[in-house]
Design a protein around this motif. Structure first.
Motif, short mmCIF file in Angstrom:
data_model
loop_
_atom_site.label_atom_id
_atom_site.label_comp_id
_atom_site.label_asym_id
_atom_site.label_seq_id
_atom_site.Cartn_x
_atom_site.Cartn_y
_atom_site.Cartn_z
N PHE A 255 0.81 -1.21 0.00
CA PHE A 255 0.00 0.00 0.00
C PHE A 255 0.85 1.27 0.00
O PHE A 255 0.31 2.38 0.00
N GLY A 256 2.18 1.10 0.03
CA GLY A 256 3.04 2.27 -0.07
C GLY A 256 3.68 2.74 1.21
O GLY A 256 4.29 3.83 1.24
N VAL A 309 2.11 9.08 14.74
CA VAL A 309 1.61 7.92 14.00
C VAL A 309 1.23 8.34 12.59
O VAL A 309 0.61 9.38 12.38
N THR A 310 1.59 7.51 11.60
CA THR A 310 1.24 7.79 10.20
C THR A 310 0.33 6.73 9.59
O THR A 310 -0.38 7.00 8.63
N VAL A 311 0.36 5.51 10.13
CA VAL A 311 -0.46 4.41 9.60
C VAL A 311 -1.11 3.69 10.79
O VAL A 311 -0.44 3.42 11.79
N PHE A 312 -2.41 3.40 10.68
CA PHE A 312 -3.05 2.65 11.76
C PHE A 312 -3.84 1.47 11.20
O PHE A 312 -4.25 1.46 10.05
N HIS A 334 -3.00 15.95 13.11
CA HIS A 334 -2.30 14.67 13.26
C HIS A 334 -1.53 14.41 11.97
O HIS A 334 -1.66 15.13 10.98
N LYS A 335 -0.70 13.36 11.98
CA LYS A 335 0.10 12.99 10.81
C LYS A 335 -0.36 11.68 10.18
O LYS A 335 0.33 11.14 9.29
N VAL A 336 -1.51 11.16 10.62
CA VAL A 336 -2.01 9.90 10.07
C VAL A 336 -2.39 10.10 8.61
O VAL A 336 -3.16 10.98 8.28
N ARG A 337 -1.82 9.27 7.76
CA ARG A 337 -2.09 9.38 6.31
C ARG A 337 -2.78 8.15 5.74
O ARG A 337 -3.31 8.20 4.64
N MET A 338 -2.78 7.05 6.52
CA MET A 338 -3.32 5.81 5.95
C MET A 338 -3.86 4.89 7.05
O MET A 338 -3.28 4.81 8.14
N GLY A 339 -4.97 4.23 6.75
CA GLY A 339 -5.52 3.20 7.62
C GLY A 339 -5.61 1.91 6.83
O GLY A 339 -6.00 1.92 5.66
N VAL A 359 -7.54 10.84 5.11
CA VAL A 359 -6.75 9.66 5.44
C VAL A 359 -7.11 8.57 4.43
O VAL A 359 -8.28 8.22 4.28
N LYS A 360 -6.12 8.04 3.74
CA LYS A 360 -6.40 6.99 2.76
C LYS A 360 -6.74 5.70 3.49
O LYS A 360 -5.94 5.18 4.27
N MET A 361 -7.93 5.16 3.24
CA MET A 361 -8.37 3.93 3.89
C MET A 361 -8.16 2.77 2.92
O MET A 361 -8.74 2.75 1.83
#
Length: 623
Positions: A255-256, A309-312, A334-339, A359-361
């Motif tokens: 997913f990158g 956190v950037t990915v969860f 926040h810095k979350v960019r992807m779930g 946020v890209k899911m």
């Protein structure tokens, strides 16, 4: 105009025409192709392992990362930082203890019952270093199921976390009778039949044990057993091979995600999402993960801001819980960019992105034991994955017609299954082949065979039955519709209706029971409901039933609603009819049968009134 300029103009015009045509007719062509090439590159590397004398496993990758970035934080847990070197050395100490004190030998299977904590990883890796496979046990399971899980994977050693030792009191004698030794992650204990590990770890060497102990020559060798609820009642031990664990570990990368990302893992490690994708993916990248003992909606965003956190990882319920939190001015800070996860409803998806930013899911579809995976790399809302011409060349799957009333596939005059048209809902089947093997379950060939459908389209073929109703639209996006059979999902867990039925059947006043799931507005999955017939000469006792389910069933499997009936509807093949019960729901104003609801305050099942029903729909009553 010179001839050369004419040709050049024609060539440019041709390219532009093709580009416009591609954008109009095949808008996802390049993204599909690039994603597939990325995944195929990883797959080719896995295939090359078969040509080598030794397979490079997820554990090998961890050891490699511990040498490459020893001082980099690997796990941050409750504020404490554990580097790659820290986990490597502690798992080495445990490996020595397993060899010298526990007397484990290569090839044994060890059962592990631990909550989320860094020592879960140290024990897991330590066992793998001495060549043992590990069975991850669900910490919510009760005595009967726990014994079943330990026995079905052939484990003669059970390792238990310090916080779970007291829960073993009821089965210590049974473990002793089965010659199963119990080791606890404690320095001392008052239990005479419980051995301790921590007092021995401090004195153990932190030098590596011989690499030959963990070495394997086959990608298909089992490395883990992860339990999944299914249609057969008690939990089943899905066989997880090195091949499956390596594939799962590539999820974040596909997913990158990169080594600079910080992963947030609030899901239980005994599930494949957290252990295989979460921890395995962190190791593959050489990244850092924030490990939580359990998910907290109120702490989530504070944690994300605190640890950058950037990915969860998520399940659908998790995102809904976050959306249900009171709005704050910091929602988008926040810095979350992807779930990365599964089960995200379209309405929650939209609300989540509207409130918390773009946020890209990344939805992932696949079961623990399955041989098929869909990945929504495009990010289209409401879809669990994407298929295309390239994907179908590699992986053979089909959606077949399914009769929900009869609870069986629709067959043609020759006895073969029929595929649905694009856009129609059908049962998802995945062909079993050398490229997509199905490794089944430990301890029972019969359980493995039950997940297969044979002679589906031709004599001799074999398909893995996902048990999921799906639909594929004209663009190739896959959407989840529902589950069939005897399993439904509630609070992120699969609920096996057969197991719940057997447990309720032990109550003296219940003659017959039919368990199923019903939808509740605003909630993911289905809540448990049990239709039952009361034994002649007895009466319904809500308090006794409450006591029984609280004692013998995990929280997610306890029926929220009870429906009393005079007789049970059956299918033509003498199966209990669930379809009409599911359709009728739990509305007391439209159901003439007596209905009851689980009430924790009164510690009983109390009558389900219109008032209570509307409070549930309004989200005012905690479920």
């Amino acid at each position: 105009m010179t001839p050369s300029l004419g040709w050049l103009s024609a060539l440019i015009a041709g390219f532009l025409s093709v580009h416009v045509l591609q954008k109009l007719c095949f808008p996802y062509f390049w993204r599909d192709l690039l994603f597939l090439l990325r995944v195929m590159r990883y797959g080719v590397n896995l295939e090359l392992f078969k040509l080598r004398s030794r397979v490079h496993t997820v554990l090998d990758r961890f050891i490699q990362q511990a040498q490459r970035v020893p001082d980099k934080p690997f796990v941050i847990y409750e504020g404490s930082v554990h580097t790659y070197r820290d986990i490597e050395r502690r798992s080495n100490r445990l490996a020595h203890v397993f060899l010298e004190d526990v007397k484990l030998r290569k090839g044994e299977c060890i059962a592990l019952l631990m909550s989320n904590e860094p020592d879960f990883l140290c024990v897991w890796f330590g066992l793998a270093k001495v060549g043992c496979s590990v069975a991850f046990l669900n910490i919510n399971i009760k005595s009967k199921s726990l014994l079943h899980c330990v026995n079905c994977c052939g484990a003669k050693t059970l390792i238990v976390g310090a916080d779970l030792v007291d829960s073993m009191n009821g089965i210590l004698s049974s473990l002793q009778e089965e010659n199963i030794q119990l080791w606890a992650m404690k320095s001392h204990t008052e239990h005479t039949h419980v051995h301790t590990l921590l007092d021995k770890v401090e004195a153990a060497s932190e030098q590596p044990v011989p690499a030959s102990l963990r070495a394997t020559t086959s990608l298909k060798a089992p490395t883990l057993y992860i339990f999944t609820s299914g249609t057969t009642g008690l939990p089943k031990a899905a066989v997880i091979t090195h091949l499956q664990s390596l594939k799962a570990a590539a999820g974040f990368w596909a997913f990158g995600a990169t080594e600079d990302d910080v992963m947030y893992i609030p899901l239980p490690l005994y599930h494949s999402a957290a252990s295989l994708i979460g921890i395995g993916g962190t190791i593959e990248l050489g990244a850092t993960c924030i490990l939580k003992k359990k998910f907290s909606a109120s702490q989530f965003w504070n944690d994300c801001r605190k640890y950058d956190v950037t990915v969860f990882q998520y399940i659908g319920e998790l995102c809904r819980y976050l959306c249900n939190q009171p709005p704050t001015e910091e929602d988008m800070i926040h810095k979350v960019r992807m779930g990365v996860g599964n089960g995200l409803r379209p309405d929650v998806w939209r609300e989540f992105q509207s409130r918390f930013g773009n946020v890209k899911m990344c939805e992932v579809y696949g079961s623990t034991e399955g041989n098929l995976c869909f990945m929504n790399h495009i990010g289209k809302i409401g879809t669990v994955g994407r298929s295309n011409f390239f994907y179908r060349l590699l992986f053979k799957y089909d959606l077949i017609k399914y009769d929900m009333v009869k609870d069986e596939p629709v067959k043609d005059q020759h006895g073969f299954c029929q595929t649905v048209k694009k856009g129609e809902t059908g049962l998802l089947l995945s062909k079993v082949s050398a490229l997509s093997p199905f490794f089944g379950y430990a301890g029972s060939k019969q359980l493995t065979e039950r997940k297969l459908m044979r002679n589906v389209f031709a004599k001799g073929d074999a398909y893995f039955n996902t048990g999921d109703l799906m639909a594929e639209d004209q663009e190739g996006f896959i959407s989840f519709r529902d589950r069939v059979g005897d399993t439904f999902r509630w609070k992120g867990e699969n609920v096996a209706t057969t197991e719940v039925t057997e447990t309720l059947g032990l109550v003296e006043f219940i003659q017959e029971v039919n368990v199923y799931g019903v939808e509740i507005k605003g909630h993911e999955g289905r809540a448990g409901m049990a239709a039952m017939i009361i034994r002649p000469g007895f009466s319904f006792d809500g308090s006794k039933l409450f006591e029984h389910v609280m004692r013998d069933l995990p929280a997610y499997a306890r029926p929220l609603f009870i429906r009393l009936q005079e007789e049970m509807e059956m299918t033509s093949t003498f199966k209990q009819q669930k379809f009409q019960l599911v359709q009728s729901g739990f509305n007391p104003s439209s159901i003439s049968d007596l209905l009851f609801v689980l009430d924790h305050q009164q510690q009983s099942y109390i009558p389900l009134t219109d008032c209570i029903y509307h409070s549930i729909l309004a989200g005012e009553r905690k479920l």
